[in-house]
Design a protein around this motif. Structure first.
Motif, mmCIF file in Angstrom:
data_model
loop_
_atom_site.group_PDB
_atom_site.id
_atom_site.type_symbol
_atom_site.label_atom_id
_atom_site.label_comp_id
_atom_site.label_asym_id
_atom_site.label_seq_id
_atom_site.Cartn_x
_atom_site.Cartn_y
_atom_site.Cartn_z
ATOM 1 N N TYR A 69 0.826 -1.206 0.000
ATOM 2 C CA TYR A 69 0.000 0.000 0.000
ATOM 3 C C TYR A 69 0.861 1.257 0.000
ATOM 4 C CZ TYR A 69 -3.782 3.210 1.314
ATOM 5 O OH TYR A 69 -4.688 4.235 1.338
ATOM 6 N N SER A 70 1.935 1.240 0.792
ATOM 7 C CA SER A 70 2.796 2.426 0.894
ATOM 8 C C SER A 70 3.517 2.717 -0.412
ATOM 9 C CB SER A 70 3.830 2.221 2.017
ATOM 10 O OG SER A 70 3.195 2.093 3.262
ATOM 11 N N ILE A 71 3.942 1.666 -1.113
ATOM 12 C CA ILE A 71 4.605 1.865 -2.410
ATOM 13 C C ILE A 71 3.658 2.567 -3.370
ATOM 14 C CG2 ILE A 71 5.467 0.699 -4.477
ATOM 15 C CD1 ILE A 71 6.656 -1.435 -2.639
ATOM 16 N N LEU A 72 2.438 2.070 -3.429
ATOM 17 C CA LEU A 72 1.460 2.648 -4.353
ATOM 18 C C LEU A 72 1.067 4.064 -3.938
ATOM 19 C CD1 LEU A 72 -0.782 -0.500 -4.865
ATOM 20 C CD2 LEU A 72 0.814 0.472 -6.511
ATOM 21 N N LYS A 88 -12.903 -3.943 2.120
ATOM 22 C CA LYS A 88 -12.840 -2.958 1.051
ATOM 23 C C LYS A 88 -12.203 -1.679 1.572
ATOM 24 C CE LYS A 88 -15.649 -0.583 -2.438
ATOM 25 N NZ LYS A 88 -16.975 -0.511 -3.087
ATOM 26 N N ILE A 89 -11.207 -1.162 0.833
ATOM 27 C CA ILE A 89 -10.498 0.061 1.200
ATOM 28 C C ILE A 89 -10.801 1.128 0.151
ATOM 29 C CG2 ILE A 89 -8.251 1.088 1.719
ATOM 30 C CD1 ILE A 89 -8.960 -1.169 3.628
ATOM 31 N N THR A 90 -11.366 2.242 0.593
ATOM 32 C CA THR A 90 -11.675 3.323 -0.353
ATOM 33 C C THR A 90 -10.845 4.581 -0.100
ATOM 34 O OG1 THR A 90 -13.466 4.147 1.070
ATOM 35 C CG2 THR A 90 -14.042 2.512 -0.619
ATOM 36 N N CYS A 91 -10.153 4.623 1.058
ATOM 37 C CA CYS A 91 -9.336 5.791 1.384
ATOM 38 C C CYS A 91 -8.291 5.377 2.415
ATOM 39 C CB CYS A 91 -10.196 6.936 1.923
ATOM 40 S SG CYS A 91 -11.081 6.506 3.429
ATOM 41 N N GLU A 92 -7.397 6.276 2.713
ATOM 42 C CA GLU A 92 -6.323 5.954 3.649
ATOM 43 C C GLU A 92 -6.868 5.668 5.045
ATOM 44 O OE1 GLU A 92 -1.852 7.460 4.838
ATOM 45 O OE2 GLU A 92 -3.056 8.594 3.427
ATOM 46 N N LYS A 93 -7.959 6.343 5.424
ATOM 47 C CA LYS A 93 -8.552 6.102 6.738
ATOM 48 C C LYS A 93 -9.014 4.649 6.874
ATOM 49 C CE LYS A 93 -12.198 7.770 9.836
ATOM 50 N NZ LYS A 93 -13.339 8.695 9.981
ATOM 51 N N ASP A 94 -9.609 4.108 5.807
ATOM 52 C CA ASP A 94 -10.031 2.700 5.826
ATOM 53 C C ASP A 94 -8.829 1.782 6.013
ATOM 54 O OD1 ASP A 94 -12.587 3.532 5.349
ATOM 55 O OD2 ASP A 94 -12.590 3.026 3.209
ATOM 56 N N GLU A 153 -5.834 2.445 7.396
ATOM 57 C CA GLU A 153 -5.268 2.530 8.746
ATOM 58 C C GLU A 153 -6.155 1.801 9.754
ATOM 59 O OE1 GLU A 153 -2.388 3.442 9.478
ATOM 60 O OE2 GLU A 153 -1.862 4.273 7.502
ATOM 61 N N GLU A 154 -7.466 1.868 9.541
ATOM 62 C CA GLU A 154 -8.391 1.145 10.414
ATOM 63 C C GLU A 154 -8.170 -0.357 10.309
ATOM 64 O OE1 GLU A 154 -11.469 0.159 13.016
ATOM 65 O OE2 GLU A 154 -10.450 2.083 12.691
ATOM 66 N N PHE A 155 -7.962 -0.840 9.065
ATOM 67 C CA PHE A 155 -7.706 -2.267 8.871
ATOM 68 C C PHE A 155 -6.392 -2.680 9.539
ATOM 69 C CE2 PHE A 155 -5.474 -5.582 6.514
ATOM 70 C CZ PHE A 155 -6.376 -6.629 6.616
#
Length: 453
Positions: free
Chosen positions: A326-329, A355-361, A363-365
């Motif tokens: 995720y960080s690379i992308l 499902k991840i739609t934003c950075e907040k999602d 970090e929550e995961f």
């Protein structure tokens, strides 16, 4: 042996200083001839007992170097002080064979080419322990030393902690578990055989890592047909696998996961400031040409990270892999602000989909997400599930799927409509081959944990 003893004692009592100032004395000449003979016998012993090392032996010749006070290999020559070697031979008759094997395996695993960005002292300890583990597992009488029992005991407990006795794994263990000065002295006594003075001087390494890689590949192939009463050591197989694995730029591979998308920002390439400013100066707030507000760029919008949650994949490392991907992308210009990322967990059955739609999602995961499963492995349910998502309109244009796994599972037979990367934690030639339509990547724990992006 009597002549060897007399020469060794005479040279020891007189010291090397007299030999250095007196030129190439008769005693030094005799010592060099004896040492040369000893090393040739050592080489022949290795050749007879370990035939799969024939190519490697042809790549590393032994040569006397008076005044070195030890031995060191530069990739082409194993240089040694003849007086030092004879004294070691006097104490341990098998020492020359052990030394030759030790330095040879350093070259086969090209430890000298991997010093960059590693702590010198820790890498030296790790590399020495790795090659000694290989030699001890081969259990060769011709290379046995008096400290072998203690060394085996030390390596047994090290393997429990490090997981695998490759230089890379041992180095990582030492980074996280610093040794005391007393432990360091013990490691050097048990595992150190040669100096690594040429490792820190790349210009002194007269053979390239590519040349030794060819030799290592040959050894790896010959091991499969190696016959005899003893089996090759597990450490030898693991070290060869690590040395010969293909190294990829993981960030580069992720660029495959890009799609064309509309990005709302000024398109500087199609905007002419001359007409724009002329209109403002002539007609007040009336520019002649408005800038285009968007342009098409290749950016990441949709992809799937699939995680093998079978018992062989450890939780913390899995999360580090997800974070790294995720960080690379996210850290590149190829990332949309609005995304559609699915993190799918599966062993033999689908366990979960986040499902991840934003950075907040995301970090929550990472904070609260739990790995589920830990059964056997079947890759097919993930591909079937992703295909169903695509059919129901969950993805507009899914470009890729990244599957982090140990590789032991049932692969799908049909090629999907999106690119697939199978990412493995370590090299293992016994692992089933990935399908021809998939990209195979091997990452080390060290590479996964590096925070480069």
């Amino acid at each position: 042996m009597e002549s060897l003893k007399s020469v060794s004692e005479a040279l020891h009592n007189k010291g090397r200083e007299g030999a250095e100032h007196g030129g190439k004395s008769e005693k030094l000449e005799k010592a060099s001839l004896l040492a040369d003979r000893v090393m040739k016998l050592a080489r022949d012993n290795i050749l007879v007992n370990l035939r799969f090392l024939d190519v490697a032996l042809s790549g590393l010749s032994a040569e006397t170097r008076p005044g070195l006070d030890g031995a060191a290999a530069d990739g082409k020559l194993l240089c040694y002080d003849p007086v030092w070697l004879l004294l070691q031979y006097k104490l341990e008759p098998h020492y020359p064979v052990r030394l030759y094997l030790h330095s040879l395996f350093h070259c086969v695993f090209y430890h000298g080419f991997q010093c960059k960005e590693r702590e010198e002292e820790l890498w030296d300890l790790a590399a020495d322990a790795a090659v000694e583990s290989v030699i001890l597992e081969l259990d060769l009488h011709m290379a046995a030393l008096g400290t072998d029992a203690e060394a085996r005991n030390k390596l047994y407990y090290l393997k429990q902690d490090a997981g695998m006795l490759t230089a890379e794994r041992i180095y990582r263990y030492l980074k996280h578990n610093p040794v005391t000065p007393g432990e360091k002295a013990q490691w050097q006594r048990l595992f150190c055989r040669d100096k690594h003075i040429y490792w820190r001087q790349p210009e002194e390494l007269v053979v390239t890592d590519a040349q030794w890689k060819k030799i290592s590949e040959r050894i790896k192939a010959d091991l499969k047909s190696f016959s005899g009463d003893r089996n090759p050591s597990e450490s030898l197989e693991k070290n060869l696998a690590e040395a010969t694995r293909d190294r990829y730029d993981y960030a580069d591979l992720l660029r495959r996961f890009t799609v064309m998308g509309e990005e709302l920002q000024v398109n500087e390439e199609e905007f002419d400031y001359i007409y724009y400013t002329y209109g403002l100066s002539s007609y007040g707030n009336m520019p002649l040409i408005e800038p285009l507000e968007y342009k098409d760029r290749k950016k990441v919008k949709e992809f799937v990270i699939a995680i093998d949650t079978s018992a062989s994949c450890r939780g913390e490392l899995v999360k580090e892999f997800i974070r790294k991907t995720y960080s690379i992308l996210k850290g590149t210009e190829y990332f949309f602000q609005k995304i559609n990322v699915h993190i799918v967990q599966c062993d033999s059955e689908l366990q979960s989909d986040t499902k991840i739609t934003c950075e907040k999602d995301f970090e929550e995961f990472m904070r609260n997400g739990r790995l589920k499963g830990f059964g056997s492995t079947d890759f097919r349910p993930v591909f079937e599930y992703v295909d169903r998502l695509a059919e129901t309109g969950e993805f507009e244009n899914l470009k890729g799927l990244i599957y982090f796994t140990d590789g032991y599972g049932i692969y799908p037979t049909q090629m999907p409509s999106y690119d697939t990367i199978f990412a493995f934690l370590e090299e293992d030639y016994r692992r089933p081959e990935v399908p021809p339509w998939a990209i195979r990547v091997v990452l080390s724990e060290e590479e996964i944990e590096q925070d480069e992006y």
